[in-house]
Enzyme design. Structure first.
Site, mmCIF file in Angstrom:
data_model
loop_
_atom_site.group_PDB
_atom_site.id
_atom_site.type_symbol
_atom_site.label_atom_id
_atom_site.label_comp_id
_atom_site.label_asym_id
_atom_site.label_seq_id
_atom_site.Cartn_x
_atom_site.Cartn_y
_atom_site.Cartn_z
ATOM 1 N N ASP A 97 1.666 14.079 35.995
ATOM 2 C CA ASP A 97 1.853 12.873 35.206
ATOM 3 C C ASP A 97 1.176 12.983 33.836
ATOM 4 O O ASP A 97 0.090 13.553 33.726
ATOM 5 C CB ASP A 97 1.253 11.688 35.970
ATOM 6 C CG ASP A 97 1.692 10.346 35.416
ATOM 7 O OD1 ASP A 97 2.702 10.298 34.698
ATOM 8 O OD2 ASP A 97 1.016 9.345 35.706
ATOM 9 N N GLY A 98 1.827 12.438 32.812
ATOM 10 C CA GLY A 98 1.198 12.321 31.504
ATOM 11 C C GLY A 98 1.832 13.111 30.383
ATOM 12 O O GLY A 98 1.301 13.136 29.263
ATOM 13 N N ASN A 99 2.981 13.748 30.626
ATOM 14 C CA ASN A 99 3.615 14.540 29.570
ATOM 15 C C ASN A 99 3.983 13.686 28.354
ATOM 16 O O ASN A 99 3.755 14.088 27.205
ATOM 17 C CB ASN A 99 4.888 15.214 30.102
ATOM 18 C CG ASN A 99 4.602 16.278 31.136
ATOM 19 O OD1 ASN A 99 3.504 16.833 31.183
ATOM 20 N ND2 ASN A 99 5.574 16.562 31.974
ATOM 21 N N ARG A 115 14.984 6.181 32.437
ATOM 22 C CA ARG A 115 14.469 6.493 31.104
ATOM 23 C C ARG A 115 15.622 6.605 30.112
ATOM 24 O O ARG A 115 16.787 6.606 30.491
ATOM 25 C CB ARG A 115 13.647 7.784 31.144
ATOM 26 C CG ARG A 115 12.401 7.662 32.003
ATOM 27 C CD ARG A 115 11.568 8.922 31.991
ATOM 28 N NE ARG A 115 10.349 8.757 32.771
ATOM 29 C CZ ARG A 115 9.408 9.688 32.906
ATOM 30 N NH1 ARG A 115 9.561 10.865 32.316
ATOM 31 N NH2 ARG A 115 8.330 9.447 33.626
ATOM 32 N N ASN A 118 13.404 8.151 37.573
ATOM 33 C CA ASN A 118 13.359 8.634 36.188
ATOM 34 C C ASN A 118 14.702 8.537 35.465
ATOM 35 O O ASN A 118 14.762 8.645 34.237
ATOM 36 C CB ASN A 118 12.857 10.080 36.125
ATOM 37 C CG ASN A 118 11.383 10.223 36.418
ATOM 38 O OD1 ASN A 118 10.918 11.285 36.818
ATOM 39 N ND2 ASN A 118 10.611 9.145 36.228
ATOM 40 N N SER A 133 3.457 6.710 43.890
ATOM 41 C CA SER A 133 4.707 6.815 43.125
ATOM 42 C C SER A 133 5.861 7.431 43.919
ATOM 43 O O SER A 133 6.601 8.268 43.413
ATOM 44 C CB SER A 133 4.478 7.596 41.822
ATOM 45 O OG SER A 133 3.679 6.841 40.935
ATOM 46 N N SER A 156 11.889 12.155 39.304
ATOM 47 C CA SER A 156 12.058 11.245 40.434
ATOM 48 C C SER A 156 13.400 10.528 40.373
ATOM 49 O O SER A 156 14.075 10.513 39.335
ATOM 50 C CB SER A 156 10.928 10.213 40.455
ATOM 51 O OG SER A 156 11.148 9.215 39.479
ATOM 52 N N THR A 157 13.760 9.910 41.483
ATOM 53 C CA THR A 157 14.989 9.125 41.520
ATOM 54 C C THR A 157 14.909 7.941 40.558
ATOM 55 O O THR A 157 15.946 7.429 40.113
ATOM 56 C CB THR A 157 15.252 8.608 42.945
ATOM 57 O OG1 THR A 157 14.063 7.981 43.452
ATOM 58 C CG2 THR A 157 15.646 9.738 43.879
#
Length: 227
Positions: free
Chosen positions: A18-20, A69, A66, A183, A63-64
């Site tokens: 996490d965190g990109n 976005r 995502n 998550s 993830s499903t």
């Protein structure tokens, strides 16, 4: 070593990378640059994992959820994912890495699916380490998909219906970026996993941070409901 003793060496490790996006934004870079930096760190920590005796490494790459976005970010992610598979599979094959993709196959472009299948086939005979890539993955989706085919037989029979029934339950799940949530990641497999939360954004997750995370796990006592 019994379940009630110290954790011992972590053989099966999972990471929520996490965190990109925040890493990129903090540097006034496009989010895609954060994902590229994050992919580089996955490759580096995979090599560290081999040296540290890890046998399975599972990374949460998409993830499903995502798909919600922006279209621009999703398109860039899919392009990068394709480029990485094509460019890095021969290298990973030579290093003894076995690649497995876990997740739903719907919504993924046919060309990308072919590349995923090719990478799995190319590396199927390797045994140095297995890299499970959770792509279009959700823990609830995995359980729902298994339940739709389940005809009874208990937990062992149900487990055989998961995306990768050969995957061991993670000894430890690491999450970066300071967030402390599961998550929707490996809900079945991580039922008794230890969790380590790190403040580093994923592109800043160094070998030293990895070693510290594994050391934190090894210092813990695992009881699995016993005393």
């Amino acid at each position: 070593m019994s379940a009630s003793e110290d954790g011992g060496r972590a053989r099966y490790v999972a990471i929520i990378t996490d965190g990109n996006g925040r890493w990129a934004q903090s540097r006034d870079l496009p989010v895609a640059e954060g994902h590229k930096a994050g992919a580089d760190v996955v490759k580096a920590r995979l090599r560290d994992a081999v040296e540290l005796g890890v046998e399975e490494l599972t990374v949460y790459s998409f993830s499903t959820e995502n798909w919600s976005r922006s279209a621009e970010e999703v398109t860039a992610l899919m392009r990068m994912f394709s480029e990485r598979i094509i460019g890095e599979t021969p290298e990973l094959k030579a290093e003894g890495v076995r690649m497995r993709f876990v997740g739903r196959r719907d919504k993924i472009a046919p060309a990308l699916l072919e590349q995923m299948d090719w990478a799995e086939a190319e590396t199927a005979g390797n045994g140095t380490i297995t890299l499970f890539i959770a792509f279009n993955y959700g823990g609830r989706a995995e359980i729902v998909d298994a339940a739709a085919r389940y005809e009874g037989g208990g937990e062992a029979a149900f487990r055989e219906l998961l995306y990768a029934p050969e995957m061991h339950d993670p000894d430890v799940v690491i999450r970066t970026s300071g967030e402390q949530r599961t998550s929707n990641f490996l809900l079945w497999q991580a039922a008794y996993s230890e969790w380590v939360f790190r403040d580093e954004l994923w592109p800043d997750f160094s070998r030293e941070a990895f070693v510290a995370s594994l050391s934190e796990y090894e210092a813990r006592s695992r009881r699995f409901g016993g005393r």
